[in-house]
Write a protein that holds these residues in place. Structure first.
Motif, short mmCIF file in Angstrom:
data_model
loop_
_atom_site.label_atom_id
_atom_site.label_comp_id
_atom_site.label_asym_id
_atom_site.label_seq_id
_atom_site.Cartn_x
_atom_site.Cartn_y
_atom_site.Cartn_z
N GLU A 273 32.13 14.37 19.40
CA GLU A 273 32.62 14.85 18.03
C GLU A 273 33.87 14.51 17.99
N ALA A 274 34.16 15.68 19.34
CA ALA A 274 35.56 16.17 19.88
C ALA A 274 36.84 15.12 20.32
N VAL A 275 35.87 14.06 21.05
CA VAL A 275 36.97 12.45 21.41
C VAL A 275 37.67 12.23 19.63
N GLU A 276 36.25 11.88 18.71
CA GLU A 276 36.44 11.38 17.88
C GLU A 276 37.46 11.89 16.95
N GLU B 225 35.62 7.91 26.97
CA GLU B 225 34.30 8.23 26.65
C GLU B 225 33.61 7.93 28.09
N GLN B 226 34.13 6.72 28.83
CA GLN B 226 34.48 6.36 30.32
C GLN B 226 34.40 7.61 31.11
N VAL B 227 35.92 8.30 30.55
CA VAL B 227 35.85 9.72 31.34
C VAL B 227 34.83 10.78 31.06
N ILE B 228 35.06 11.61 30.07
CA ILE B 228 34.77 12.25 29.44
C ILE B 228 32.48 12.70 28.75
N PRO C 158 36.66 8.84 37.47
CA PRO C 158 37.06 7.67 36.71
C PRO C 158 38.36 8.24 36.09
N ILE C 159 38.64 8.91 35.68
CA ILE C 159 40.68 9.05 35.19
C ILE C 159 40.95 8.10 35.66
N PRO D 116 37.46 27.91 30.61
CA PRO D 116 37.66 27.76 31.87
C PRO D 116 36.52 26.32 32.21
N GLY D 117 36.74 24.63 32.50
CA GLY D 117 36.30 24.01 33.52
C GLY D 117 35.06 23.50 32.79
N VAL D 118 35.65 22.96 30.64
CA VAL D 118 34.43 21.94 30.41
C VAL D 118 35.95 21.39 30.00
N GLY D 119 36.52 20.85 30.39
CA GLY D 119 37.36 19.37 30.86
C GLY D 119 38.15 19.14 29.55
N LYS D 120 38.69 20.24 29.06
CA LYS D 120 40.46 19.90 28.39
C LYS D 120 41.35 19.66 28.79
N THR D 121 41.82 19.63 29.38
CA THR D 121 43.39 18.72 30.28
C THR D 121 42.76 17.74 30.40
N MET D 122 40.83 17.34 31.21
CA MET D 122 40.63 15.77 31.75
C MET D 122 40.72 15.14 30.38
N LEU D 123 40.31 15.25 29.21
CA LEU D 123 40.01 14.83 27.40
C LEU D 123 41.48 14.40 27.54
N ALA D 124 42.49 15.54 26.93
CA ALA D 124 43.45 15.16 27.01
C ALA D 124 44.71 13.79 28.10
N ARG D 125 44.19 13.96 29.33
CA ARG D 125 45.07 13.70 30.11
C ARG D 125 44.00 12.01 29.80
N SER D 126 42.92 11.27 29.30
CA SER D 126 41.78 10.37 29.63
C SER D 126 42.83 9.68 27.92
#
Length: 314
Positions: A35-38, A27-30, A203-204, A56-66
């Motif tokens: 709820e999705a992170v949990e 959550e420093q990045v996302i 931040p990632i 596209p563009g809502v942070g799916k890949t960024m969440l996975a990378r985080s």
């Protein structure tokens, strides 16, 4: 007996601490996706794979990378394209001129966290290269079996908007994802905060790991030891049978197992050594919905799950 209970309690506390560290780190990045992170973290602790499906563009890949950066393990990213071959994922036997023998060269599937980006852009034959690893923790090439690293988790993203050059995921593959998650747009405050975070260095780039592979392995053992009473198992069974009575197909037995494991991970997140009905109810939508195919003119999968929760006695 007291010593065993004390040890179990300590394991649960340690596992919860690991989970909370990872959640806070991500959550420093996302922004605005607690709820999705949990849900993603509980899937990792329960030994499950996750499908992130959205526009596209809502942070799916960024969440996975985080998530991957938060764990000190091996991370590989596979960009799925129409020309990707199964061997590009699993690896292949290659002839070594020096030894005059064939030797196996690992593909990117051999990692602790594997990001399958835009998985629906590859044809079904290529997608199916993931199935054995996702379900059995191994890859078979030319009749020889190779275990993937442990712990192992696939986090796949899927573009749900563009139909051009995309392929539907087979039900057999969908069923191997413990959860399917949707992120959606952030609200006004969240989007403004997001814009502030990405001004300058993203931040990632400075995100560091907060959990080791041993931490995740220990947490997974704690999750698997969470107590599940017979009444809870019967409740999960009745929920699954309700979906099968109102859809074709409904949630599979694999889905029932996934729901139970997800509920165990949810209990750990709440620092409990036992599952309660609320754990099942919190997890069921992300676990069951993508496994349901409604009959023609029938209710949508999400509606069937909601009806199951309302109709099935605890």
């Amino acid at each position: 007996m007291t010593d065993n209970i004390t040890a179990e309690t300590m394991d649960i506390e340690r596992a919860q601490t690991v989970a909370r560290r990872v959640i806070e780190n991500v959550e420093q990045v996302i922004v605005g996706q607690h709820e999705a992170v949990e849900h993603l973290v509980t899937s990792v602790l329960a030994g499950g794979n996750v499908l992130l499906e959205d526009i596209p563009g809502v942070g799916k890949t960024m969440l996975a990378r985080s998530i991957a950066r938060s764990v000190d393990g091996r991370f590989k990213r596979i960009q799925f394209t129409p020309d990707l071959l199964p061997s590009d994922i699993t690896g292949a036997n290659v002839f070594n001129q020096k030894t005059q023998e064939f030797e196996f060269r690992n593909g990117p599937i051999f990692a602790n966290v594997v990001l399958g980006d835009e998985i629906n852009r590859a044809p079904p034959k290529t997608q199916s290269a993931l199935l054995e690893a996702m379900d059995e923790g191994q890859v078979t090439v030319d009749g020889e079996t190779h275990p993937v690293p442990s712990p192992f988790t696939v986090i796949a993203t899927q573009n749900s908007v563009e139909d051009d050059q995309t392929y539907s995921l087979p039900l057999a593959e969908i069923d191997r994802f413990m959860k399917r998650l949707h992120l959606g747009y952030p609200d006004e405050h969240e989007e403004t905060e997001l814009l502030g975070r990405v001004t300058g260095e993203h931040p990632i780039e400075s995100l560091s790991s907060v959990a080791t592979i041993d931490d995740i392995q220990t947490a997974r053992r704690a999750v698997s030891n969470v107590r599940v009473e017979d009444a809870i198992r019967q409740y999960v069974t009745r929920l699954a049978r309700y979906t099968r009575d109102h859809a074709q197909p409904g949630a599979s037995p694999r889905g029932s197992v996934a729901l139970l494991h997800a509920a165990q991970a949810r209990a750990v997140l709440d620092q409990r050594g036992y599952v309660i009905p609320e754990d099942v109810q919190q997890e069921i939508r992300s676990v069951f919905t993508h496994r349901i195919r409604p009959v023609p003119s029938g209710d949508a999968p999400a509606s069937i799950v909601t009806a199951a929760l309302e109709s099935v006695d605890v």
